[in-house]
Structure formats: structure tokens, C-alpha cells
Motif scaffolding. Structure first.
Motif, PDB file in Angstrom:
ATOM      1  N   GLN A  60       0.834  -1.207   0.000  1.00 39.24           N
ATOM      2  CA  GLN A  60       0.000   0.000   0.000  1.00 39.24           C
ATOM      3  C   GLN A  60       0.868   1.256   0.000  1.00 39.24           C
ATOM      4  N   VAL A  61       0.520   2.207  -0.876  1.00 40.81           N
ATOM      5  CA  VAL A  61       1.246   3.468  -0.948  1.00 40.81           C
ATOM      6  C   VAL A  61       0.807   4.356   0.212  1.00 40.81           C
ATOM      7  N   LEU A  62       1.757   4.839   1.003  1.00 40.64           N
ATOM      8  CA  LEU A  62       1.446   5.638   2.180  1.00 40.64           C
ATOM      9  C   LEU A  62       1.639   7.130   1.942  1.00 40.64           C
ATOM     10  N   SER A  63       2.354   7.507   0.883  1.00 37.79           N
ATOM     11  CA  SER A  63       2.503   8.921   0.555  1.00 37.79           C
ATOM     12  C   SER A  63       1.292   9.377  -0.249  1.00 37.79           C
ATOM     13  N   PRO A  64       0.686  10.526   0.078  1.00 40.72           N
ATOM     14  CA  PRO A  64      -0.479  10.985  -0.679  1.00 40.72           C
ATOM     15  C   PRO A  64      -0.151  11.279  -2.129  1.00 40.72           C
ATOM     16  N   LEU A 137       3.719  12.242  14.130  1.00 41.56           N
ATOM     17  CA  LEU A 137       3.442  10.958  14.774  1.00 41.56           C
ATOM     18  C   LEU A 137       2.974   9.899  13.784  1.00 41.56           C
ATOM     19  N   ASN A 138       2.065  10.274  12.883  1.00 42.27           N
ATOM     20  CA  ASN A 138       1.482   9.260  11.994  1.00 42.27           C
ATOM     21  C   ASN A 138       2.439   8.815  10.894  1.00 42.27           C
ATOM     22  N   HIS A 139       3.653   9.364  10.841  1.00 40.92           N
ATOM     23  CA  HIS A 139       4.658   8.839   9.921  1.00 40.92           C
ATOM     24  C   HIS A 139       5.123   7.467  10.372  1.00 40.92           C
TER      25      HIS A 139
END
Length: 285
Positions: A60-64, A137-139
Motif C-alpha cells: 500500500q502506498v502511504l505517501s499521498p 506521529l502518523n509517519h
């Protein structure tokens, strides 16, 4: 150790810690990676001047959106991932570890990594050579944001306390949320009178969790998940954070810290030790 190679749409991952060492995976949503790397529990797919973060299990791609290498990995004049927040003086002060702003939580894990939390941002130190790095934090911990009141680790899990809520993550290749959380402090440790804490800490190779509220110290056995004994009184009335590692016990308040050899020395002390500077001792400022 993790590395990856790609042939067409097929990705091969290599692990020196697992068997079989080579695994084949399909990461269709990720696209073409000319290179891949892992750094501080983050996984990156590089393509030309751009890169994206991704989940190494699902792909899954996590960068927008694709990010520019020159803003994150290469120092270029007028560029950098903090460039967009420079107009926000408060945020810049939060992300500046040497600003002498107080921290809401400190933690040290089994791999000797140190974390400092402030205003929805955390700073991480793996080694003095590598230096401190600030992140949202969510990184690292998916769906975690806001202020962290306390943080500690136990048996490959990292615990966060926010108000009356507890959130837990597995500390594996990436931080994975543990199902069933958030829970309240009362639900997790059967402490009906505890609704919030000022600080919390565990010490290496111990199942004892210590919760600090004002000048009261509560001991919880993490194996039984129950309170152990009566609350004890400490000489500190106000604290922001606490951390215990191989060098002893540290209590934090404002821009200062107090060092004790262990919990026993804290409980027996009638006078606080001389305060030290968090910025100079911990943050290399």
C-alpha cells in the motif's frame, strides 16, 4: 535487514533474519521502483527524482503523492521538507528540538532508540552518529496524532497514553496497531480511580510499569495487568515525562531533567538532585 529488487511487476524481498530469505510479492499499486530502501522503519520506493513511502507487507502506498528526493534526502538550497512550514512559527518551534519547549513524553525501547514527543511531533535518536530526526506521529504510528501524555515499551510493544486512552503498536518491521485498542486506562490495568497520568515508564528487563500522577507513583504489574501495592509518594509534585533506561531513571519538567539511579533512589530521596538541561544532555544542542 531488508532489501528489495524488482523485475517488471514482480518484487523480490530479501531478509537476512527470516527463512526463506527470498520472497516473491506483488505490489501492483506501487508502480515501478528503480530502487527501494528501508530507513527507521519506513520503506521507500524510488523512481527518478521522486519517491513514495509504502507498506512492505501489502504494498500500500502511504505517501499521498510522489515526493521529491531533493526535499528529503539531498540538501539543496531553498528546498527541504520543512520548507512548507517555515511560515508557521509555532510549528517550527515544535520541530526545533533545541527551542527549549517542554516535551510531553520520553521513551527508550529495547534497541536503545530514544523517542521524545512534543505537540504531535516526535524526535528519534538511533545513535549519536546518526543524530536526531523530527517526524509527525502518523509517519511511524498509523492513525496516531495529537499530544502524547506518556509512552513506554514492553515485550515488543509500544504503548501510548493520550488522556484516558491507551493505544498499542507491535514493534516489528513496521509499527502495526494492535487490535482492540484504544482502551481506557481503567480497562487495561483495572485502575478504577485513574483517568489520566502525567508520565509513565518501564525499566529494561522488568514487567513493572510506573504511572505518575502529581506526586503519586502507582506500580502496575504488566504480566497480571493489575495494580501492585499502594500508591507511593515522590518529592516531585509536577512532571511532564519520565524515562528509564540502562543509565537510570530520568524525570523531565520544562527544559530540565532529574536523574536517579533507579526507582528505589527516587522513593527514598528527600531532596531533588540538581537539574540538568534536556537540550544539552539529550538533544545535542
Amino acid at each position: 535487514m531488508f532489501s528489495a529488487g524488482q523485475t517488471g511487476d514482480t518484487v523480490y524481498t530479501y531478509s537476512h533474519d527470516e527463512k526463506p530469505a527470498v520472497k516473491q510479492r506483488q505490489w501492483a499499486g506501487l508502480g515501478t521502483c528503480t530502487a527501494a530502501a528501508r530507513w527507521k522503519e519506513r520503506y521507500y520506493c524510488f523512481n527518478g527524482n521522486n519517491f513514495t513511502r509504502f507498506d512492505p507487507v501489502t504494498g500500500q502506498v502511504l505517501s499521498p503523492q510522489p515526493l521529491d528526493i531533493r526535499d528529503y534526502f539531498v540538501r539543496c538550497p531553498g528546498r527541504g521538507h520543512a520548507h512548507g512550514v517555515r511560515q508557521n512559527a509555532t510549528l517550527m518551534s515544535i520541530m526545533d528540538r533545541c527551542s527549549n519547549r517542554s516535551f510531553e513524553a520520553f521513551s527508550s525501547d529495547d534497541n536503545s532508540r530514544t523517542y521524545a514527543f512534543r505537540g504531535g511531533v516526535y524526535f528519534r535518536l538511533d545513535s549519536r552518529k546518526d543524530g536526531w530526526h523530527p517526524w509527525r506521529l502518523n509517519h511511524n504510528w498509523r492513525n496516531l496524532d495529537g499530544v502524547v501524555d506518556a509512552a513506554f515499551t514492553y515485550k515488543n510493544r509500544m504503548y501510548f497514553i493520550q488522556g484516558s486512552q491507551i493505544i498499542v503498536y507491535l514493534t516489528d518491521q513496521i509499527y502495526i496497531p494492535v487490535a482492540g485498542y484504544p482502551k481506557t486506562i481503567q480497562e487495561e490495568w483495572e485502575l478504577p480511580t485513574v483517568t489520566a497520568v502525567d508520565a509513565a515508564f518501564t525499566c529494561p528487563h522488568s514487567s513493572n510499569l510506573y504511572l505518575i500522577r502529581g506526586n503519586k507513583l502507582t506500580l502496575v504489574d504488566l504480566n497480571t495487568r493489575k495494580c501492585s501495592g499502594e500508591d507511593q509518594t515522590i518529592i516531585h509534585v509536577m512532571l511532564d515525562a519520565a524515562m528509564c533506561n540502562s543509565h537510570g531513571l530520568y524525570l523531565f519538567y520544562g527544559s530540565s531533567f532529574f536523574h536517579y539511579k533507579n526507582v528505589e533512589e527516587l522513593l527514598s530521596s528527600k531532596v531533588a538532585p540538581s537539574p540538568g538541561s534536556i537540550a544539552s544532555h539529550f538533544l545535542d544542542c
